[in-house]
Enzyme design. Structure first.
Site, short mmCIF file in Angstrom:
data_model
loop_
_atom_site.label_atom_id
_atom_site.label_comp_id
_atom_site.label_asym_id
_atom_site.label_seq_id
_atom_site.Cartn_x
_atom_site.Cartn_y
_atom_site.Cartn_z
N ARG A 11 -1.29 -14.23 3.89
CA ARG A 11 -2.03 -13.64 5.02
C ARG A 11 -1.24 -13.84 6.32
O ARG A 11 -1.23 -12.98 7.20
CB ARG A 11 -3.43 -14.26 5.13
CG ARG A 11 -4.34 -14.02 3.94
CD ARG A 11 -4.99 -12.67 3.91
NE ARG A 11 -5.99 -12.49 4.92
CZ ARG A 11 -6.78 -11.41 4.97
NH1 ARG A 11 -6.67 -10.43 4.07
NH2 ARG A 11 -7.67 -11.28 5.93
N LYS B 109 0.84 -1.20 0.00
CA LYS B 109 0.00 0.00 0.00
C LYS B 109 0.88 1.26 0.00
O LYS B 109 2.10 1.17 0.21
CB LYS B 109 -0.92 -0.04 1.22
CG LYS B 109 -1.90 -1.24 1.22
CD LYS B 109 -2.80 -1.21 2.45
CE LYS B 109 -3.70 -2.44 2.49
NZ LYS B 109 -4.62 -2.40 3.66
N PHE C 175 -15.30 3.60 7.37
CA PHE C 175 -13.94 3.98 6.98
C PHE C 175 -13.72 3.92 5.47
O PHE C 175 -12.61 4.16 4.99
CB PHE C 175 -12.91 3.12 7.70
CG PHE C 175 -13.04 1.62 7.47
CD1 PHE C 175 -12.58 1.02 6.32
CD2 PHE C 175 -13.64 0.81 8.43
CE1 PHE C 175 -12.69 -0.35 6.10
CE2 PHE C 175 -13.76 -0.57 8.24
CZ PHE C 175 -13.29 -1.15 7.07
N ARG D 184 3.02 -6.62 9.23
CA ARG D 184 2.30 -5.58 9.98
C ARG D 184 2.79 -5.51 11.42
O ARG D 184 2.93 -4.42 11.99
CB ARG D 184 0.80 -5.86 9.91
CG ARG D 184 0.20 -5.62 8.52
CD ARG D 184 -1.17 -6.28 8.39
NE ARG D 184 -1.88 -5.88 7.17
CZ ARG D 184 -3.02 -6.44 6.78
NH1 ARG D 184 -3.56 -7.43 7.47
NH2 ARG D 184 -3.61 -6.02 5.67
N GLU E 155 -9.66 -10.22 -7.70
CA GLU E 155 -8.68 -9.14 -7.58
C GLU E 155 -7.58 -9.24 -8.65
O GLU E 155 -7.14 -8.22 -9.18
CB GLU E 155 -8.06 -9.17 -6.17
CG GLU E 155 -9.09 -8.81 -5.10
CD GLU E 155 -8.60 -9.05 -3.68
OE1 GLU E 155 -7.43 -9.48 -3.50
OE2 GLU E 155 -9.38 -8.80 -2.74
N HIS F 79 -1.74 -5.58 1.50
CA HIS F 79 -3.00 -6.29 1.29
C HIS F 79 -2.69 -7.67 0.75
O HIS F 79 -1.77 -7.83 -0.06
CB HIS F 79 -3.86 -5.54 0.26
CG HIS F 79 -4.95 -6.41 -0.32
ND1 HIS F 79 -6.13 -6.65 0.33
CD2 HIS F 79 -5.00 -7.13 -1.46
CE1 HIS F 79 -6.87 -7.48 -0.40
NE2 HIS F 79 -6.21 -7.78 -1.50
N ASN G 175 -1.74 -0.17 7.26
CA ASN G 175 -1.19 -1.47 7.65
C ASN G 175 -0.36 -2.12 6.54
O ASN G 175 -0.18 -3.33 6.51
CB ASN G 175 -2.30 -2.39 8.17
CG ASN G 175 -3.36 -2.65 7.11
OD1 ASN G 175 -3.21 -2.25 5.97
ND2 ASN G 175 -4.41 -3.35 7.49
N THR H 240 -5.16 -7.69 10.70
CA THR H 240 -5.45 -6.36 10.14
C THR H 240 -4.92 -5.23 11.04
O THR H 240 -4.34 -4.26 10.52
CB THR H 240 -6.98 -6.20 9.97
OG1 THR H 240 -7.47 -7.29 9.19
CG2 THR H 240 -7.31 -4.88 9.29
N TYR I 138 -12.09 -2.53 -3.05
CA TYR I 138 -12.63 -2.60 -1.70
C TYR I 138 -14.16 -2.55 -1.68
O TYR I 138 -14.75 -2.12 -0.68
CB TYR I 138 -12.04 -1.49 -0.83
CG TYR I 138 -10.65 -1.81 -0.31
CD1 TYR I 138 -10.40 -2.98 0.42
CD2 TYR I 138 -9.58 -0.95 -0.53
CE1 TYR I 138 -9.13 -3.28 0.90
CE2 TYR I 138 -8.31 -1.23 -0.04
CZ TYR I 138 -8.09 -2.40 0.68
OH TYR I 138 -6.83 -2.69 1.16
P1 RTP Z 1 -6.72 -6.02 3.27
O1 RTP Z 1 -8.09 -6.30 2.67
O2 RTP Z 1 -6.21 -4.64 2.94
O3 RTP Z 1 -5.74 -7.11 2.94
O4 RTP Z 1 -6.81 -6.05 4.85
P2 RTP Z 1 -7.60 -7.08 5.76
O5 RTP Z 1 -8.25 -8.14 4.92
O6 RTP Z 1 -6.66 -7.51 6.83
O7 RTP Z 1 -8.69 -6.14 6.41
P3 RTP Z 1 -10.15 -5.74 5.87
O8 RTP Z 1 -11.12 -6.01 6.95
O9 RTP Z 1 -10.40 -6.34 4.52
O10 RTP Z 1 -10.01 -4.16 5.74
C1 RTP Z 1 -9.47 -3.59 4.58
C2 RTP Z 1 -8.56 -2.44 4.95
O11 RTP Z 1 -9.33 -1.35 5.41
C3 RTP Z 1 -8.56 -0.62 6.36
N1 RTP Z 1 -9.32 -0.58 7.60
N2 RTP Z 1 -9.49 0.52 8.27
N3 RTP Z 1 -10.28 2.43 10.19
C4 RTP Z 1 -10.60 1.16 10.37
O12 RTP Z 1 -11.22 0.78 11.33
C5 RTP Z 1 -10.22 0.19 9.35
N4 RTP Z 1 -10.53 -1.09 9.32
C6 RTP Z 1 -9.96 -1.59 8.22
C7 RTP Z 1 -7.24 -1.33 6.54
O13 RTP Z 1 -6.29 -0.71 5.65
C8 RTP Z 1 -7.58 -2.72 6.08
O14 RTP Z 1 -6.44 -3.41 5.66
MG MG Z 2 -9.48 -7.71 3.26
#
Ligand code: RTP
Ligand code: MG
Length: 136
Positions: A86, A10, A58, A104, A128, A117, A114, A92, A50
């Protein structure tokens, strides 16, 4: 069984100079790079990538963040590549969930910033990879 996953470094990971670190960890895990591109992300691409989070509070700041600087998009291939990356990434939240030794956990502090992705399932990986590398 070999499979593919989409990894993004990112904008925070790119600006902090962690591209080499992330690639090195992918390679040392035994996974291979199939495609790699430095990309300036359009709002359309960010919103599609996303889409599952479109209703989350968010979402707006997440799209701003991902479009705010270049990302490095990588198609990674190998045995259990989706779960393996992962695991390399860590949870996350870089402090509450990601353990030291993960990307991370070692380099992050904030949940939004973080660093990386990774696709979270075979269906997400296919969607994707088609989105980021339509010619692959
Ligand atoms: P990613 O999709 O980026 O690989 O991350 P992830 O699966 O671990 O987490 P996900 O729940 O899919 O969330 C996507 C991205 O959104 C941002 N986020 N911000 N402000 C907040 O509470 C919040 N929660 C999530 C993070 O950049 C997260 O990786
Ligand atoms: Mg995700």
């Amino acid at each position: 069984m070999s499979e593919r996953t989409l990894v993004l470094v990112k904008p925070d990971g790119v600006s902090r100079g962690l591209v080499g670190e992330v690639i090195s960890r992918i390679e040392r895990k035994g996974l291979s790079l199939v495609a790699l591109e430095l990309k300036h992300v359009s709002r359309e691409l960010a919103e599609q990538h996303y889409a599952e989070h479109a209703e989350r509070p968010f979402f707006g700041s997440l799209v701003e963040f991902i479009t705010g600087g270049p990302v490095v998009a990588i198609v990674v291939e190998g045995v259990r590549a989706i779960a393996a990356f992962r695991q390399l990434a860590g949870g996350t939240d870089p402090v509450e969930k990601a353990v030291p030794g993960s990307i991370r956990g070692d380099f992050g502090t904030e949940v939004q910033y973080n660093l990386v992705h990774g696709s979270d399932s075979p269906d997400s990986a296919k969607r994707e990879i088609d989105l980021w590398f339509p010619n692959l």
